[in-house]
Scaffold this motif. Structure first.
Motif, short mmCIF file in Angstrom:
data_model
loop_
_atom_site.label_atom_id
_atom_site.label_comp_id
_atom_site.label_asym_id
_atom_site.label_seq_id
_atom_site.Cartn_x
_atom_site.Cartn_y
_atom_site.Cartn_z
N LYS A 130 0.84 -1.21 0.00
CA LYS A 130 0.00 0.00 0.00
C LYS A 130 0.87 1.26 0.00
N SER A 188 0.49 3.54 -3.35
CA SER A 188 -0.56 4.56 -3.19
C SER A 188 -0.20 5.85 -3.89
N GLY A 189 -1.18 6.45 -4.55
CA GLY A 189 -0.98 7.70 -5.27
C GLY A 189 -0.48 7.52 -6.69
N PRO A 210 -8.00 1.44 -3.57
CA PRO A 210 -8.26 2.86 -3.37
C PRO A 210 -7.00 3.73 -3.55
N ASN A 211 -7.21 4.99 -3.90
CA ASN A 211 -6.14 6.00 -4.05
C ASN A 211 -5.11 5.65 -5.12
N ARG A 212 -5.50 4.80 -6.06
CA ARG A 212 -4.64 4.44 -7.18
C ARG A 212 -5.50 4.31 -8.43
N THR A 213 -5.06 4.79 -9.59
CA THR A 213 -5.79 4.51 -10.83
C THR A 213 -5.55 3.05 -11.17
#
Ligand SMILES: NC(=O)c1ccc[n+]([C@@H]2O[C@H](COP(=O)([O-])OP(=O)(O)OC[C@H]3O[C@@H](n4cnc5c(N)ncnc54)[C@H](OP(=O)(O)O)[C@@H]3O)[C@@H](O)[C@H]2O)c1
Length: 166
Positions: free
Chosen positions: A32, A36-37, A55-58
């Motif tokens: 993670k 992340s990002g 979540p928080n990732r394309t």
């Protein structure tokens, strides 16, 4: 920079019946933190195994299947397209599996973040060999088994050896 992220056992085993082979909370946290990002690229089977977008990732999913749609993910028809989209979003791109995707992206990756889990596990999916002539281990930190981690493991970073360094 294109980074592959993988957790594998002694024989490069990574999965069985479309599932992971262990539950290691420190490894999930590490995964993670590093992804992340940033955009993450994965095969359709790995997406199904995770069951929801990270979540928080394309989330970019590679699939040859036409006409399917799921909320919160980008579906593309080839690895080339996946990398092209990911690079438009961010300079740091992560390839997160599974076996079929790793096999086809060793050539284009610059770095591999490996979690080497100590043990042999029944598996049907494997990571390709990391060729010591192509990859250099640049970092390693290891952890003992404990009440939350049934196996000891090491986080290892491999960087592709640049031909100009040879
Ligand atoms: N230990 C780890 O770090 C780790 C990480 C990730 C996954 N895994 C494990 O790995 C296993 C899944 O790996 P897998 O090899 O079975 O599947 P996968 O690589 O996740 O997905 C394979 C699917 O991706 C699509 N695909 C692959 N190459 C393509 C291409 N060039 N063009 C278009 N589509 C392409 C196809 O989807 P369509 O069939 O839809 O066309 C193919 O069936 C699971 O057990 C999972 O738990 C382990």
């Amino acid at each position: 920079m294109v980074t592959m992220v993988v957790a594998m056992g002694d024989s490069n085993e990574i999965g069985f019946n479309n599932q992971l082979l262990w539950h290691l909370p420190k490894d999930l946290k590490h995964f993670k933190e590093i992804t992340s990002g940033h955009p993450v690229i994965m095969g359709r089977k790995t997406f199904e195994s995770i069951g929801k977008p990270l979540p928080n990732r394309t989330n970019i999913i590679v699939s040859g299947k036409k006409d399917w749609f799921e909320e919160g993910i980008l579906i593309v028809g080839s690895i080339k397209e996946a990398v092209k989209f990911a690079k438009k979003i961010d300079e740091e791109v992560f390839i997160i599996g599974g076996g079929k995707i790793y096999e086809q992206t060793m050539q284009i990756a610059d770095r591999i973040e490996v979690t080497r889990v100590n043990g042999s596990f029944e598996a049907d999916t494997f990571f390709p060999e990391i060729d010591g002539k192509v990859w250099a281990k640049t970092d390693e930190s290891c952890f003992e088994a404990d009440e939350k981690h049934a196996h000891s493991f090491c986080f290892q970073t491999f960087e592709k050896i640049k031909t100009e360094d040879l």
